[in-house]
Write a protein that holds these residues in place. Structure first.
Motif: not given
Ligand code: UDP
Ligand code: MG
Length: 315
Positions: A116-120, A147-150
């Motif tokens: 997974v590549v999460s856009g920020w 607990g998933v740090e995004l």
């Protein structure tokens, strides 16, 4: 098919052509096959007409699904995903706030071995008080609870390997929790900064009330993550705690009556203790019913209670 873009569309008539061009600019140099799955979420403007024309012009890349009415962004995304063929699925918004130019960089990250590549949206271009601030607080809370740090759950632009995104259903406003579900089946996640533009056409479809829905969804997600295989731990744990509280109260009343001669019924504590006992007992019974449901869920669908990445010497 290597790459499928999934785009929910609700009253975005002015944006679609520009979006289509921007996607072509970003992906034409890609040596692999790609497609765009656009889901018209019951638009009341000319969006569907524009999509139809696009689909006729570019049969190679464009697929369109049109809903009978507005079902919401999450449903649109889910339908889009159901109709993809790609090994990699990239979600993005139709309103030109996300930038398709970021996609090749995200694909490169997937190739490094992430699922997974999460856009920020580091420089987010939305109104601060009603959008950016509540979203920042929600992101902090979601990160802590799951607990998933995004930093940016709300950013639609994210890239997924197919295995990381299929296999669970999306309800309510839950598309923002896809990375959490993916994490729960063992996906490797990385965050990358992406561009963000102010909305040029049309209107934002959401306001502050969405934050409330997100909070409620978070309860469900946390429950599903931590207890969906063992609900009795939650219900039974709560039930037992209340029963212990009830016993402590009763003990206190008994001591007070024995040594100080104060009647057990002199205060409402006895009734409260009885109420706690019943509540606790009920809660444990609810846990047992939930356990039955878990079994029905897994066994009727032959769903395992684990996920496998690889096997060796097994066929
Ligand atoms: N959208 C949708 N159905 C809806 C609301 C929105 O498909 O009921 C789409 C919309 O067309 C856009 C995306 O979801 O492509 C995000 O919507 P919006 O830009 O209003 O949200 P924000 O960017 O503020 O999160
Ligand atoms: Mg937007």
């Amino acid at each position: 098919m290597y790459l499928s873009l999934v785009i929910p569309v609700y009253n975005e008539e002015e944006s679609l052509l520009l979006l289509f061009d921007a996607i072509h600019d970003a992906l034409d140099s890609l040596p692999k096959k790609w497609e765009i799955v656009l889901v018209d979420d019951g638009s009341s403007d000319q969006s569907l007409k524009v999509l139809e024309e696009l689909a006729q012009k570019d049969t190679e890349h464009i697929r369109v699904v049109s809903f009978r009415r507005n079902f919401g962004q999450t449903a649109a995304i889910a339908a889009g995903i159901d109709h993809t063929k790609g090994e990699v699925i990239v979600l993005l918004d139709a309103d030109l706030q996300n930038d398709p130019a970021d996609i090749p960089m995200m694909l490169a990250k997937l190739d490094e071995g992430y699922d997974v590549v999460s856009g920020w949206r580091v420089k987010r271009k939305d109104t601060f008080i009603t959008r950016t601030l509540p979203s920042r607080m929600a992101n902090g809370l979601i990160s802590r609870v799951t607990g998933v740090e995004l930093h940016d759950y709300g950013c639609t632009l994210k890239a997924y390997r197919r295995e990381a995104i299929t296999g669970f259903r999306l309800y309510g406003e839950m598309h923002r929790f896809i990375p959490v579900f993916a994490h729960s089946v063992g996906a490797k996640i990385i965050e990358v900064p992406v561009n963000h533009h102010p909305r040029r056409f049309g209107e934002a479809k959401y306001g502050l009330e969405r934050t409330l829905k997100v909070l409620l969804d978070l309860f469900t997600v946390k429950f599903l993550l931590s207890y969906s295989a063992k609900p009795i731990y939650l219900f039974g744990g709560a039930g037992m705690s209340i029963i212990i509280l009830s016993a402590v109260l009763l003990f206190f009343l008994a001591i007070r009556s024995l040594f100080f001669g104060i009647s057990v019924l002199a205060s409402p504590l006895f009734q409260i203790s009885a109420m706690f006992f019943i509540l606790g007992f009920q809660s444990i019974l609810m846990g047992l019913i939930a356990e039955l449901q878990v079994r029905t869920y897994h066994e009727s669908q032959r769903k395992p209670t684990y996920t496998v990445r690889k096997t060796f010497n097994l066929k």
